[in-house]
Write a protein that holds these residues in place. Structure first.
Motif, PDB file in Angstrom:
ATOM      1  N   UNK A 152       0.860  -1.173  -0.051  1.00 44.76           N
ATOM      2  CA  UNK A 152       0.043  -0.029  -0.037  1.00 44.76           C
ATOM      3  C   UNK A 152       0.824   1.339   0.061  1.00 44.76           C
ATOM      4  N   UNK A 153       2.114   1.204   0.238  1.00 42.18           N
ATOM      5  CA  UNK A 153       3.090   2.450   0.305  1.00 42.18           C
ATOM      6  C   UNK A 153       4.332   2.008   0.539  1.00 42.18           C
ATOM      7  N   UNK A 154       5.147   3.189   0.333  1.00 42.56           N
ATOM      8  CA  UNK A 154       6.639   2.926   0.422  1.00 42.56           C
ATOM      9  C   UNK A 154       7.212   3.737   1.715  1.00 42.56           C
ATOM     10  N   UNK A 155       6.774   4.770   2.160  1.00 40.56           N
ATOM     11  CA  UNK A 155       7.202   5.349   3.718  1.00 40.56           C
ATOM     12  C   UNK A 155       6.028   5.412   4.342  1.00 40.56           C
ATOM     13  N   UNK A 156       6.152   4.837   5.657  1.00 44.22           N
ATOM     14  CA  UNK A 156       5.060   4.300   6.397  1.00 44.22           C
ATOM     15  C   UNK A 156       5.036   4.815   7.863  1.00 44.22           C
ATOM     16  N   UNK A 157       4.000   5.285   8.320  1.00 40.66           N
ATOM     17  CA  UNK A 157       3.993   5.601   9.787  1.00 40.66           C
ATOM     18  C   UNK A 157       2.901   4.804  10.199  1.00 40.66           C
ATOM     19  N   UNK A 158       2.562   3.955  11.331  1.00 41.84           N
ATOM     20  CA  UNK A 158       1.827   3.369  12.037  1.00 41.84           C
ATOM     21  C   UNK A 158       1.314   4.083  13.363  1.00 41.84           C
ATOM     22  N   UNK A 159       0.118   4.176  13.466  1.00 41.24           N
ATOM     23  CA  UNK A 159      -0.323   4.794  14.678  1.00 41.24           C
ATOM     24  C   UNK A 159      -1.047   3.429  15.374  1.00 41.24           C
ATOM     25  N   UNK A 160      -0.612   3.363  16.694  1.00 40.49           N
ATOM     26  CA  UNK A 160      -0.928   2.389  17.365  1.00 40.49           C
ATOM     27  C   UNK A 160       0.101   1.211  17.698  1.00 40.49           C
ATOM     28  N   UNK A 161       0.076   0.602  18.608  1.00 34.65           N
ATOM     29  CA  UNK A 161       1.233  -0.548  18.705  1.00 34.65           C
ATOM     30  C   UNK A 161       0.658  -1.760  19.043  1.00 34.65           C
ATOM     31  N   UNK A 162      -0.779  -2.024  18.617  1.00 32.51           N
ATOM     32  CA  UNK A 162      -1.343  -3.360  18.656  1.00 32.51           C
ATOM     33  C   UNK A 162      -0.665  -4.328  17.825  1.00 32.51           C
ATOM     34  N   UNK A 163      -0.716  -5.575  18.106  1.00 32.12           N
ATOM     35  CA  UNK A 163      -0.017  -6.684  17.305  1.00 32.12           C
ATOM     36  C   UNK A 163      -0.243  -6.593  15.838  1.00 32.12           C
ATOM     37  N   UNK A 164      -1.199  -6.344  15.176  1.00 31.77           N
ATOM     38  CA  UNK A 164      -1.385  -5.979  13.622  1.00 31.77           C
ATOM     39  C   UNK A 164      -0.506  -5.091  13.123  1.00 31.77           C
ATOM     40  N   UNK A 165      -0.436  -4.040  13.872  1.00 38.39           N
ATOM     41  CA  UNK A 165       0.428  -2.835  13.169  1.00 38.39           C
ATOM     42  C   UNK A 165       1.837  -3.457  13.287  1.00 38.39           C
ATOM     43  N   UNK A 166       2.356  -3.877  14.540  1.00 40.15           N
ATOM     44  CA  UNK A 166       3.734  -4.485  14.743  1.00 40.15           C
ATOM     45  C   UNK A 166       4.134  -5.257  13.554  1.00 40.15           C
ATOM     46  N   UNK A 167       3.023  -6.440  13.550  1.00 30.93           N
ATOM     47  CA  UNK A 167       3.486  -7.242  12.462  1.00 30.93           C
ATOM     48  C   UNK A 167       3.571  -6.909  10.871  1.00 30.93           C
ATOM     49  N   UNK A 168       2.624  -5.659  10.541  1.00 37.18           N
ATOM     50  CA  UNK A 168       2.596  -5.185   9.492  1.00 37.18           C
ATOM     51  C   UNK A 168       3.842  -4.179   9.280  1.00 37.18           C
ATOM     52  N   UNK A 169       4.642  -3.900  10.469  1.00 43.32           N
ATOM     53  CA  UNK A 169       5.691  -3.194  10.252  1.00 43.32           C
ATOM     54  C   UNK A 169       6.837  -3.862   9.486  1.00 43.32           C
ATOM     55  N   UNK A 170       6.948  -5.188  10.143  1.00 41.83           N
ATOM     56  CA  UNK A 170       7.997  -6.094   9.654  1.00 41.83           C
ATOM     57  C   UNK A 170       7.371  -6.707   8.116  1.00 41.83           C
TER      58      UNK A 170
END
Ligand SMILES: Cc1cc2nc3c(=O)[nH]c(=O)nc-3n(C[C@H](O)[C@H](O)[C@H](O)COP(=O)(O)OP(=O)(O)OC[C@H]3O[C@@H](n4cnc5c(N)ncnc54)[C@H](O)[C@@H]3O)c2cc1C
Ligand code: SF4
Lengths: 410, 113
Positions: A152-170
């Motif tokens: 979905x993108x190349x430069x990403x910021x994630x709001x919230x540190x729930x597991x789904x967000x963390x998994x998606x960071x990796x």
């Protein structure tokens, strides 16, 4: 023609499949209705591992965990309707379904709700600035990435540190995107330590606790955003605002049970779990309507979902086949650091043991979990640490439950 | 010296690991599991890779390493998998490659999207 089933299960995720198998074992004629093209629910998009350690004794990925249940369901005498959405459920347990064969009504002896949950968005979106493209929920990004191979993108910021967000960071890092930053409103993460280490630290992705987004910028696509630390009332300290350039924002701010089907019915709901109030069989306040999995309360471990669904499915079969006698119940109440306890009701006078699940309000170290009945302590356990992100289980002897039950921390 | 968090339980003790004259010391743990974890993370950290592979028909399959591989190989391994294509009739459990970035570890299909 109106079709009849002993048990109709709404939703074919891990909860629905385990409930169906358990109802079948008790001799019920079972139908599973699933709106997607396949069984498996959210697990199909969770390609990371960490599933099944408790249930199967080995670490599986989401699709592998789902596949074990799909194979069982397919090999058994269970009817499955795919691409079929339940649009309405009536208190007398008629299930109205929009299916490839048209609009169908099924009469059920008992119904098991297993519709799962959806991601929260509303509160998180309420930030000033433009409404640019490039804002996704973490689960939506996960689905696009893992099911369709679309980043979905190349430069990403994630709001919230729930597991789904963390998994998606990796996941996005490994797919070639740059995750600039994770912002968490609370002073601690709601995700597992393992995911902090293996999804963020391993890739040098910074996380800022007690921070939130103050403004979005860009049109039509996101080009950057402002963020700031928050004070103890969680209000942003605007003087300390900073800017980060990014083309994508992922929201990972929690899940909420998908209970729209119940809105027309007079079901007792819990304002805390956003799911139904249930007894130890996971039966709601409407006799013969059961609830399990993420539609009942948000689970972090699918293993617990499967176990809970087995209870609900078996009990639904018993109900439909007339093998139950209703009895008085005691209530289970949460207080002093316990956010909720489930089931909220337990039938009096039963034998054996009953498991009660709960979550805490905050992170606590060195507290004692205490269960009281009529002022007497019937259970006590010392703990090192309790966190809202981890569901806790206590096992109680049913003979002790002679009056209303209180679960608290001391 | 290395700083990390123990992930063996929700306590998440902050660990400091140091090596002096070939002896590894771990500090910050509350229990023995933290010491063991810290030593492992310092001397030979490993991770399981879970990722995606393109199928010949344009769809996606998911894959994992059957056991953890060295942590410093993860990015390289993910990039390598990104260039692979598996057949359209791949199924769960199929071995894509043997001895994948570590002896005795296979790259296996975990799901078909
Ligand atoms: C991103 C993510 C990561 C996770 N990571 C882990 C992990 O590492 N380890 C772990 O143990 N657990 C993990 N979990 C938790 C676990 O996957 C979930 O708790 C579990 O999948 C919930 O199962 P469920 O059957 O209740 O819901 P779901 O899997 O959501 O299934 C619900 C099903 O109901 C269907 N449905 C809904 N409404 C209707 C309707 N009206 N008519 C017909 N069908 C309907 C949906 O299509 C769906 O298939 C994760 C969850 C998510 C979202
Ligand atoms: S050192 Fe022990 S107490 Fe601390 S996080 Fe590790 S396992 Fe938990």
């Amino acid at each position: 023609m109106i079709k009849k089933y002993d048990v109709v299960v709404i939703g074919g995720g891990p909860a629905g499949m385990a409930a169906a198998l358990s109802a079948l074992k008790k001799g019920a004629k079972v139908l599973v209705v699933e709106r997607d093209v396949r069984l498996g629910g959210i697990l199909n998009q969770c390609i990371h591992n960490g599933f099944g350690l408790h249930y199967f004794g080995e670490e599986l990925t989401g699709p592998e965990y789902a596949d074990r249940f799909v194979k069982l369901v397919e090999s058994e005498d269970i009817d499955v309707m795919l691409e079929s959405m339940v649009l309405r459920l009536t208190p007398d347990k008629k299930v109205e379904i929009l299916s490839p064969e048209g609009y169908i009504t099924v009469e059920a002896g008992a119904v098991v709700l297993a519709m799962g949950c959806r991601e929260r968005t509303a509160g998180a979106i309420a930030v000033p600035g433009t409404r640019p493209a490039g804002v996704y929920t973490a689960g939506m990004a996960q689905k696009l990435c893992n099911m369709k191979g679309y980043l979905v993108g190349k430069k990403v910021v994630i709001l919230g540190s729930g597991d789904i967000g963390l998994i998606m960071a990796r996941r996005m890092t490994l797919e070639g995107a740059k995750v600039e930053l994770v912002l968490e409103l609370m002073p601690y993460s709601s995700g597992l330590k393992r995911n902090i280490v293996q999804c963020l630290n391993d890739f040098d992705i910074p996380i800022k606790y007690a921070h939130t987004i103050t403004r979005l910028e860009g049109s039509p696509r996101l080009t950057g955003l402002y963020y700031a630390p928050v004070d103890e009332n969680r209000n942003p300290i605007l003087e300390k605002e900073e800017y980060v350039s990014c083309d994508t924002l992922l929201l990972s701010v929690g899940l909420i049970p998908e209970n729209d089907l119940l809105s027309g019915m007079d079901v007792e709901m819990s304002p805390i779990t956003s799911g139904a109030v249930v007894d130890e069989n996971r039966m709601t306040s409407i006799p013969g309507v059961f609830s399990c999995g993420n539609v009942l309360h948000v689970h972090d471990l699918v293993d617990n979902v499967s176990r809970e669904a087995e209870i609900a499915g078996g009990a639904a079969a018993d109900y439909a086949l007339g093998n139950v006698t209703a009895g008085d119940t005691v209530s289970v109440r949460a207080t002093d650091g316990v956010r909720y306890a489930l089931p909220q009701r337990i039938t009096k006078g039963g034998e054996g043991k009953v498991d009660v699940f709960f979550r805490t309000v905050d992170v606590y170290t060195k507290k004692r979990i205490v269960v009281e009945v009529d002022g007497n302590e019937i259970y006590s356990r010392k703990t090192m640490i309790l966190a809202p992100g981890e569901m806790e289980k206590i096992t109680l002897a049913r003979q002790d439950l002679v009056g209303d039950v209180i679960v608290r921390l001391k | 010296m290395m700083n990390t968090i123990c992930i063996m339980c929700p306590m998440g003790c902050p660990l400091t690991i140091e090596e002096k004259d070939g002896v590894i010391t771990v500090q910050g743990q509350t229990c023995p599991r933290g010491k063991k974890y810290g030593e492992q993370e310092y001397s030979a950290p490993v991770r399981t890779l879970t990722t995606l592979i393109r199928r010949a028909d344009g769809g996606m399959a998911s894959a994992k390493t059957s056991a953890p591989i060295p942590k410093d190989k993860i990015r390289e391994a993910a990039e390598y998998v990104g260039k692979l294509t598996v057949s359209a009739d791949s199924k769960i459990g199929d071995v894509v490659e043997e001895n994948f970035f570590a002896d005795g570890v296979n790259l296996v299909i975990t799901g078909i999207a």
